[in-house]
Motif scaffolding. Sequence first.
Motif, PDB file in Angstrom:
ATOM      1  N   LYS A  11      26.704  28.010 -50.857  1.00 44.95           N
ATOM      2  CA  LYS A  11      25.883  29.027 -51.524  1.00 44.95           C
ATOM      3  C   LYS A  11      25.748  30.276 -50.648  1.00 44.95           C
ATOM      4  O   LYS A  11      26.069  30.258 -49.465  1.00 44.95           O
ATOM      5  N   GLY A  12      25.266  31.368 -51.270  1.00 47.01           N
ATOM      6  CA  GLY A  12      24.905  32.552 -50.515  1.00 47.01           C
ATOM      7  C   GLY A  12      26.041  33.497 -50.190  1.00 47.01           C
ATOM      8  O   GLY A  12      25.935  34.296 -49.257  1.00 47.01           O
ATOM      9  N   HIS A  13      27.129  33.435 -50.951  1.00 49.31           N
ATOM     10  CA  HIS A  13      28.226  34.377 -50.707  1.00 49.31           C
ATOM     11  C   HIS A  13      29.015  34.561 -51.999  1.00 49.31           C
ATOM     12  O   HIS A  13      28.926  33.761 -52.922  1.00 49.31           O
ATOM     13  N   ASP A  14      29.775  35.638 -52.060  1.00 52.75           N
ATOM     14  CA  ASP A  14      30.653  35.869 -53.196  1.00 52.75           C
ATOM     15  C   ASP A  14      31.917  35.029 -53.029  1.00 52.75           C
ATOM     16  O   ASP A  14      32.532  35.024 -51.964  1.00 52.75           O
ATOM     17  N   ILE A  15      32.297  34.322 -54.080  1.00 55.69           N
ATOM     18  CA  ILE A  15      33.479  33.468 -54.024  1.00 55.69           C
ATOM     19  C   ILE A  15      34.708  34.301 -54.376  1.00 55.69           C
ATOM     20  O   ILE A  15      34.788  34.897 -55.448  1.00 55.69           O
ATOM     21  N   VAL A  16      35.636  34.343 -53.473  1.00 57.84           N
ATOM     22  CA  VAL A  16      36.851  35.129 -53.670  1.00 57.84           C
ATOM     23  C   VAL A  16      37.821  34.391 -54.593  1.00 57.84           C
ATOM     24  O   VAL A  16      38.001  33.177 -54.479  1.00 57.84           O
ATOM     25  N   ASP A  17      38.453  35.120 -55.518  1.00 54.00           N
ATOM     26  CA  ASP A  17      39.500  34.529 -56.355  1.00 54.00           C
ATOM     27  C   ASP A  17      40.686  34.161 -55.476  1.00 54.00           C
ATOM     28  O   ASP A  17      41.254  35.018 -54.796  1.00 54.00           O
ATOM     29  N   SER A  18      41.079  32.878 -55.494  1.00 50.61           N
ATOM     30  CA  SER A  18      42.208  32.470 -54.643  1.00 50.61           C
ATOM     31  C   SER A  18      43.071  31.390 -55.285  1.00 50.61           C
ATOM     32  O   SER A  18      44.000  30.888 -54.649  1.00 50.61           O
ATOM     33  N   PHE A  19      42.794  31.035 -56.540  1.00 48.88           N
ATOM     34  CA  PHE A  19      43.561  29.977 -57.195  1.00 48.88           C
ATOM     35  C   PHE A  19      44.997  30.428 -57.455  1.00 48.88           C
ATOM     36  O   PHE A  19      45.244  31.533 -57.929  1.00 48.88           O
ATOM     37  N   SER A  20      45.930  29.557 -57.135  1.00 50.01           N
ATOM     38  CA  SER A  20      47.342  29.792 -57.417  1.00 50.01           C
ATOM     39  C   SER A  20      47.979  28.450 -57.740  1.00 50.01           C
ATOM     40  O   SER A  20      47.958  27.542 -56.906  1.00 50.01           O
ATOM     41  N   PHE A  21      48.531  28.322 -58.932  1.00 44.47           N
ATOM     42  CA  PHE A  21      49.114  27.034 -59.339  1.00 44.47           C
ATOM     43  C   PHE A  21      50.468  26.827 -58.680  1.00 44.47           C
ATOM     44  O   PHE A  21      51.343  27.688 -58.743  1.00 44.47           O
ATOM     45  N   ASP A  22      50.622  25.676 -58.036  1.00 45.95           N
ATOM     46  CA  ASP A  22      51.919  25.297 -57.496  1.00 45.95           C
ATOM     47  C   ASP A  22      52.128  23.814 -57.739  1.00 45.95           C
ATOM     48  O   ASP A  22      51.163  23.072 -57.993  1.00 45.95           O
ATOM     49  N   LEU A  23      53.377  23.365 -57.674  1.00 46.20           N
ATOM     50  CA  LEU A  23      53.717  21.979 -57.951  1.00 46.20           C
ATOM     51  C   LEU A  23      53.638  21.120 -56.705  1.00 46.20           C
ATOM     52  O   LEU A  23      53.820  21.605 -55.582  1.00 46.20           O
ATOM     53  N   ILE A  24      53.412  19.836 -56.923  1.00 46.69           N
ATOM     54  CA  ILE A  24      53.549  18.859 -55.844  1.00 46.69           C
ATOM     55  C   ILE A  24      55.035  18.565 -55.641  1.00 46.69           C
ATOM     56  O   ILE A  24      55.861  18.877 -56.494  1.00 46.69           O
ATOM     57  N   SER A  25      55.355  17.951 -54.518  1.00 44.75           N
ATOM     58  CA  SER A  25      56.730  17.555 -54.227  1.00 44.75           C
ATOM     59  C   SER A  25      56.818  16.031 -54.262  1.00 44.75           C
ATOM     60  O   SER A  25      56.478  15.363 -53.281  1.00 44.75           O
ATOM     61  N   PRO A  26      57.235  15.446 -55.398  1.00 41.07           N
ATOM     62  CA  PRO A  26      57.235  13.982 -55.519  1.00 41.07           C
ATOM     63  C   PRO A  26      58.179  13.307 -54.524  1.00 41.07           C
ATOM     64  O   PRO A  26      59.200  13.875 -54.125  1.00 41.07           O
ATOM     65  N   TYR A  27      57.801  12.092 -54.141  1.00 38.79           N
ATOM     66  CA  TYR A  27      58.648  11.254 -53.299  1.00 38.79           C
ATOM     67  C   TYR A  27      59.851  10.821 -54.121  1.00 38.79           C
ATOM     68  O   TYR A  27      59.712  10.356 -55.249  1.00 38.79           O
ATOM     69  N   LYS A  28      61.037  11.018 -53.572  1.00 35.94           N
ATOM     70  CA  LYS A  28      62.256  10.687 -54.312  1.00 35.94           C
ATOM     71  C   LYS A  28      63.022   9.595 -53.584  1.00 35.94           C
ATOM     72  O   LYS A  28      63.401   9.753 -52.422  1.00 35.94           O
ATOM     73  N   ALA A  29      63.234   8.499 -54.266  1.00 35.88           N
ATOM     74  CA  ALA A  29      64.017   7.397 -53.702  1.00 35.88           C
ATOM     75  C   ALA A  29      64.388   6.457 -54.841  1.00 35.88           C
ATOM     76  O   ALA A  29      63.737   6.421 -55.885  1.00 35.88           O
ATOM     77  N   ASP A  30      65.422   5.705 -54.625  1.00 33.53           N
ATOM     78  CA  ASP A  30      65.822   4.691 -55.599  1.00 33.53           C
ATOM     79  C   ASP A  30      65.093   3.402 -55.241  1.00 33.53           C
ATOM     80  O   ASP A  30      65.649   2.482 -54.646  1.00 33.53           O
ATOM     81  N   LYS A  31      63.816   3.365 -55.587  1.00 36.48           N
ATOM     82  CA  LYS A  31      62.965   2.236 -55.180  1.00 36.48           C
ATOM     83  C   LYS A  31      62.173   1.777 -56.402  1.00 36.48           C
ATOM     84  O   LYS A  31      61.357   2.521 -56.941  1.00 36.48           O
ATOM     85  N   SER A  32      62.402   0.556 -56.821  1.00 36.16           N
ATOM     86  CA  SER A  32      61.766   0.073 -58.047  1.00 36.16           C
ATOM     87  C   SER A  32      60.474  -0.695 -57.799  1.00 36.16           C
ATOM     88  O   SER A  32      59.610  -0.759 -58.664  1.00 36.16           O
TER      89      SER A  32
END
Length: 334
Positions: free
Chosen positions: A163-184
């Motif tokens: 509390k007690g301050h102006d909240i700066v706009d900083s949202f930026s959508f980015d993707l996660i990097s999924p784990y890739k492997a041939d693992k069942s």
Amino acid sequence: MYDIWNRRYTGSKYKLADWISDLISGNCSGNSFCDIFAGTGIISYKMIDKVDEIYINDFLYSNELIYKAFFFQSKFDENKMEAYRAKFHALNASDLNDNYISNNFGGKFFSENDSRLIGGIREAIEADRSKLSEKEFSILLASLLYSADKCANTVGHYDAYIKGHDIVDSFSFDLISPYKADKSNIHISREDANELAQKLKCDIVYIDPPYNSRQYSRFYHVLENITCWKKPPLYGVALKPEPENMSEYCRSNANVFFKDLIDSLNCKYIVVSYNNTYDSKSSSSKNKMTLEDIETILKSRGKVKRFETAHNYFNAGKTDFNDHKELIFIVKVK
């Protein structure tokens, strides 16, 4: 892109993950591993290539969703995900109507504009759910959680906002990097750990339960809310829903549940993380189980090895931790 450790999480083992995984590899043998209180999933991430079969479990809806996004082995359309990323990244808050997130959390946990974007993107993901595979839906929603967490007006959890301050706009959508492997053989679940232990058969079980009164479902209620998207009424200054999904490990009888868990495990090795915060001046930080409780319960299952390292624990400023350590116990089950 976000890796699995790119989030703020109380009790995260990110800085300790190499140490812990090396201890497990050097002192345990087996082809199957269970991370039964997986939290951020970082220990699972470190162990996944070292075993043939892995079980990843946590009782938070948001964590289960994140595990599916990173670890669930199913094909997904990378071009489609990139198209969504570009679409969501280009959104302008002034073009969006107010929504559940902006009406409740705007100017509090997020800036007004950021909250409008977060809610608008969540609505868009939900509207397109039938066009998405489970993996694609999980990737987009986990990406939103990581992107929202990065701009949240908090100290790292959602028990309160700054509390007690102006909240700066900083949202930026980015993707996660999924784990890739041939693992069942990757099993993802959202179960009570004690119930899962009753039916689990696994070589190595890693246990990192909550030890104090901080309920994780309350600490991360905003992320849980965005994940479930049931839009419940909210209460109090912190705008929490009615309590649900509460852990017995955060209550005074935690040692009873811990003993039941340890006694129920059908495994070769039990690995337990423990941090010595029980001398904390903050009542919410005090451990519900002492070091003596842990050691006594573990010794009933077999020979115990103990390892320790210095570690700076999460601290909101009310507590002075002197000589704080992270402890690892490894039990060779008799």
